[in-house]
Enzyme design. Structure first.
Site, PDB file in Angstrom:
ATOM      1  N   TRP A   1     -16.578   1.035 -39.751  1.00 19.41           N
ATOM      2  CA  TRP A   1     -17.016   0.026 -40.475  1.00 19.41           C
ATOM      3  C   TRP A   1     -15.699  -0.797 -40.764  1.00 19.41           C
ATOM      4  CZ3 TRP A   1     -13.530   1.180 -44.493  1.00 19.41           C
ATOM      5  CH2 TRP A   1     -13.472   2.167 -44.684  1.00 19.41           C
ATOM      6  N   ASN A   2     -14.555  -0.032 -40.409  1.00 20.23           N
ATOM      7  CA  ASN A   2     -13.079  -0.716 -41.066  1.00 20.23           C
ATOM      8  C   ASN A   2     -12.575  -1.932 -40.168  1.00 20.23           C
ATOM      9  OD1 ASN A   2     -12.642   1.432 -39.166  1.00 20.23           O
ATOM     10  ND2 ASN A   2     -10.603   1.262 -39.741  1.00 20.23           N
TER      11      ASN A   2
ATOM     12  N   LYS B   1     -23.658   1.812 -31.199  1.00 18.01           N
ATOM     13  CA  LYS B   1     -24.010   2.240 -32.662  1.00 18.01           C
ATOM     14  C   LYS B   1     -22.767   1.702 -33.584  1.00 18.01           C
ATOM     15  CE  LYS B   1     -23.799   5.617 -35.582  1.00 18.01           C
ATOM     16  NZ  LYS B   1     -23.613   4.554 -36.785  1.00 18.01           N
ATOM     17  N   PRO B   2     -22.920   0.485 -34.033  1.00 19.56           N
ATOM     18  CA  PRO B   2     -21.951   0.360 -35.283  1.00 19.56           C
ATOM     19  C   PRO B   2     -22.381   0.913 -36.318  1.00 19.56           C
ATOM     20  CG  PRO B   2     -23.481  -1.834 -34.903  1.00 19.56           C
ATOM     21  CD  PRO B   2     -23.758  -0.590 -33.702  1.00 19.56           C
ATOM     22  N   ASP B   3     -21.440   0.643 -37.311  1.00 19.24           N
ATOM     23  CA  ASP B   3     -21.937   1.295 -38.699  1.00 19.24           C
ATOM     24  C   ASP B   3     -22.770   0.192 -39.451  1.00 19.24           C
ATOM     25  OD1 ASP B   3     -20.598   3.271 -40.763  1.00 19.24           O
ATOM     26  OD2 ASP B   3     -21.078   1.597 -41.996  1.00 19.24           O
TER      27      ASP B   3
ATOM     28  N   GLY C   1     -13.659   7.204 -35.445  1.00 19.60           N
ATOM     29  CA  GLY C   1     -14.202   7.945 -36.755  1.00 19.60           C
ATOM     30  C   GLY C   1     -13.591   8.978 -37.089  1.00 19.60           C
TER      31      GLY C   1
ATOM     32  N   GLU D   1     -11.064   8.402 -31.077  1.00 21.64           N
ATOM     33  CA  GLU D   1      -9.813   8.183 -31.757  1.00 21.64           C
ATOM     34  C   GLU D   1     -10.274   8.203 -33.270  1.00 21.64           C
ATOM     35  OE1 GLU D   1      -8.280   5.048 -34.169  1.00 21.64           O
ATOM     36  OE2 GLU D   1      -7.558   3.950 -32.553  1.00 21.64           O
ATOM     37  N   LEU D   2      -9.471   9.207 -33.839  1.00 18.02           N
ATOM     38  CA  LEU D   2      -9.777   9.936 -35.093  1.00 18.02           C
ATOM     39  C   LEU D   2      -8.825   9.611 -36.294  1.00 18.02           C
ATOM     40  CD1 LEU D   2     -10.987  13.239 -33.272  1.00 18.02           C
ATOM     41  CD2 LEU D   2     -12.285  11.235 -33.839  1.00 18.02           C
TER      42      LEU D   2
ATOM     43  N   CYS E   1      -6.633   3.311 -39.172  1.00 17.06           N
ATOM     44  CA  CYS E   1      -6.337   4.763 -39.122  1.00 17.06           C
ATOM     45  C   CYS E   1      -4.664   4.736 -38.592  1.00 17.06           C
ATOM     46  CB  CYS E   1      -7.087   5.064 -37.682  1.00 17.06           C
ATOM     47  SG  CYS E   1      -7.116   3.722 -36.539  1.00 17.06           S
TER      48      CYS E   1
ATOM     49  N   GLU F   1      -6.255  12.804 -45.230  1.00 13.14           N
ATOM     50  CA  GLU F   1      -6.441  11.472 -45.193  1.00 13.14           C
ATOM     51  C   GLU F   1      -6.739  10.455 -46.151  1.00 13.14           C
ATOM     52  OE1 GLU F   1      -7.166   8.439 -41.403  1.00 13.14           O
ATOM     53  OE2 GLU F   1      -8.461  10.000 -41.703  1.00 13.14           O
TER      54      GLU F   1
END
Length: 500
Positions: A141-142, A165-167, A216, A238-239, A272, A370
């Site tokens: 979502w960001n 699948k988007p948020d 995510g 990518e986390l 992120c 985080e």
């Protein structure tokens, strides 16, 4: 909004800036996801049959349309995320630039390549790239526009179809991007979208894909990687990050202070790549803070759907809860708030002041966890070795920054940091916006790379086709010894002539 025949219930996201309901989003079911994969697979064959140059045409048109119609999507991104308009504009630019980059380079990167054969002149070898099939892409979502386009465009250009699948919070932004790509000429069935919670559609989404791509949390990434491992398919992840910004004793402190404000508080810290730790040489710590803190305190917060506010709102109640928990836990255990520190419900339900802490210790949650919000801790260190040790003292390794007037020293320091990208005299955009260079995380910050050659070829399978022009079948019986000696002599000759 949702899949065309979605049978799930409606979800009603809330506008972060006001708390008012946004238009409802129809949730997908597991059956909807299965149908999306069926449609994507049916469309993928014809899409892959096009040349890379033909597949690039709608992507080029999409990039041009995006810039011309940016006001539409800027309003939508702000309404769904709460971020300031300037930070939403960064998404538009990134999506346009990465689309143009791959549209121009995909035909060259995907063409068959001659490779050295077993025997010079006698063996012909070529590497061919094939699409993987259908890629499952999960976006957060960001950065709902930039991250969707960044991962989906190279997957499509490689000849794959996508189930995306988007948020739910930002599903309309994703739908707008898909509709614009379709308007630009992409066959609509090639980019399928589904919306829903992992508990409802996660299994169907993960099990239907030939490759998985997730941006995510690290926890979600581990779950996706485990599922991909069981199925022996690839995944791009990518986390999370706990990114450090290092200020050496010889840094331009004015430059470092201004860059740090952007690095820490762009999109209210919901990036992120955001800096959550500033590590400053003891000799310039006070001088740096004298420049940094007034800039932080002077940031203009606001809910306007226009340029002006320098920082917007947080996007979700749970993010605000984490920010408040980290600040309260830190101050309870002895940390000092140098700027900010409080929520701002007078501006909107999810606003929080940009916050600077000092005196943070490993006993505090904010030291290792985080935050993903507008909170940064400042640490003083006696030198480069201590700065590197502190910067690397985290399970994460996504992004970092080094500020110094001594470029060779800064580059040497950067190589000692266990982070996938390191910026010199800039916070995050220098590395991320270098679309020809790979971007991704080390340690618990991810697997694989987006951007550059790696970001495209990750969505392909390499095939080697080799043709032998001379029969080298070993003889039977006594002739085997002569055959072995002949091959040995040939290999020695190739070594001497630097042919192998």
């Amino acid at each position: 909004m949702g899949t065309p025949q979605s049978r799930g219930a409606d979800a009603t996201p809330l506008a972060p800036l006001s708390g008012e309901p946004l238009p409802p989003v129809r949730q997908s079911t597991a059956d909807d996801v299965a149908l999306a994969y069926v449609r994507a697979r049916a469309a993928q064959t014809g899409w892959a049959a096009l040349s890379p140059r033909e597949r690039a045409r709608p992507v080029r048109r999409f990039a041009a349309l995006l810039l011309r119609r940016q006001d539409e999507i800027l309003d939508l991104v702000q309404r769904e995320t709460g971020k300031a308009r300037l930070h939403a504009h960064e998404e538009v630019l990134d999506a346009a630039l990465v689309s143009t980059y791959y549209a121009r380079r995909a035909p060259r990167l995907l063409r068959p390549r001659r490779r050295g054969g077993a025997l010079p002149l006698l063996t012909y070898a070529v590497e061919v790239r094939h699409p993987l099939g259908v890629v499952g892409v999960i976006t957060p979502w960001n950065y709902p526009l930039a991250l969707a386009v960044t991962d989906i465009v190279p997957a499509l250009l490689a000849g794959n179809a996508v189930v995306h699948k988007p948020d739910t919070q930002t599903a309309r932004t994703a739908a707008w991007a898909r509709d614009l790509m379709t308007e630009a000429g992409l066959p609509s069935a090639v980019w399928q979208q589904v919306v829903g919670e992992p508990a409802d559609i996660g299994d169907a989404l993960l099990d239907g894909a030939d490759h998985l791509c997730l941006t995510g949390s690290t926890a979600a990434g581990r779950a996706v990687a485990a599922r991909a491992g069981r199925r022996l398919i690839g995944c791009s992840l990518e986390l999370g990050g706990k990114n450090a910004l290092l200020v050496r004793a010889d840094a331009d402190l004015d430059q470092a202070a201004h860059a740090a404000v952007r690095a820490c508080f762009a999109s209210a810290g919901q990036l992120c790549l955001s800096a959550e730790r500033i590590i400053v040489h003891d000799s310039v710590r006070d001088a740096f803070l004298d420049r940094f803190l007034p800039l932080v305190r002077g940031l203009r917060l606001g809910a306007d759907l226009d340029y002006g506010p320098q920082m917007g709102s947080l996007s979700l109640p749970r993010v605000l809860a984490t920010v408040r928990r980290h600040v309260e836990d830190a101050t309870t255990h002895g940390a000092t708030v140098l700027a900010g520190g409080a929520a701002r419900p007078d501006l909107g339900p999810l606003f929080h002041e940009p916050t600077v802490l000092t005196g943070v210790t490993p006993a505090m949650a904010v030291y290792r966890e985080e935050t993903f919000g507008p909170v940064v801790a400042v640490y003083g260190v006696p030198g480069d070795d201590a700065a590197v040790e502190l910067a690397n003292d985290t399970e994460y390794g996504l992004n970092a920054a080094v500020f110094s007037r001594d470029t060779p020293a800064a580059r040497a320091l950067a190589r000692r940091l266990r982070a996938g990208t390191v910026n010199i005299n800039e916070g995050y955009a220098a590395a991320y916006a270098s679309h020809d260079a790979p971007m991704g995380g080390m340690k618990s910050s991810g697997l694989g790379r987006r951007h550059g050659t790696a970001g495209l070829l990750a969505y392909t399978a390499a095939q080697t086709i080799a043709q032998q022009r001379l029969n080298l079948t070993p003889p039977a019986g006594p002739g085997q010894a002569r055959y072995a000696r002949a091959l040995t002599a040939a290999v020695r000759a190739m070594q001497l002539l630097h042919l192998r």
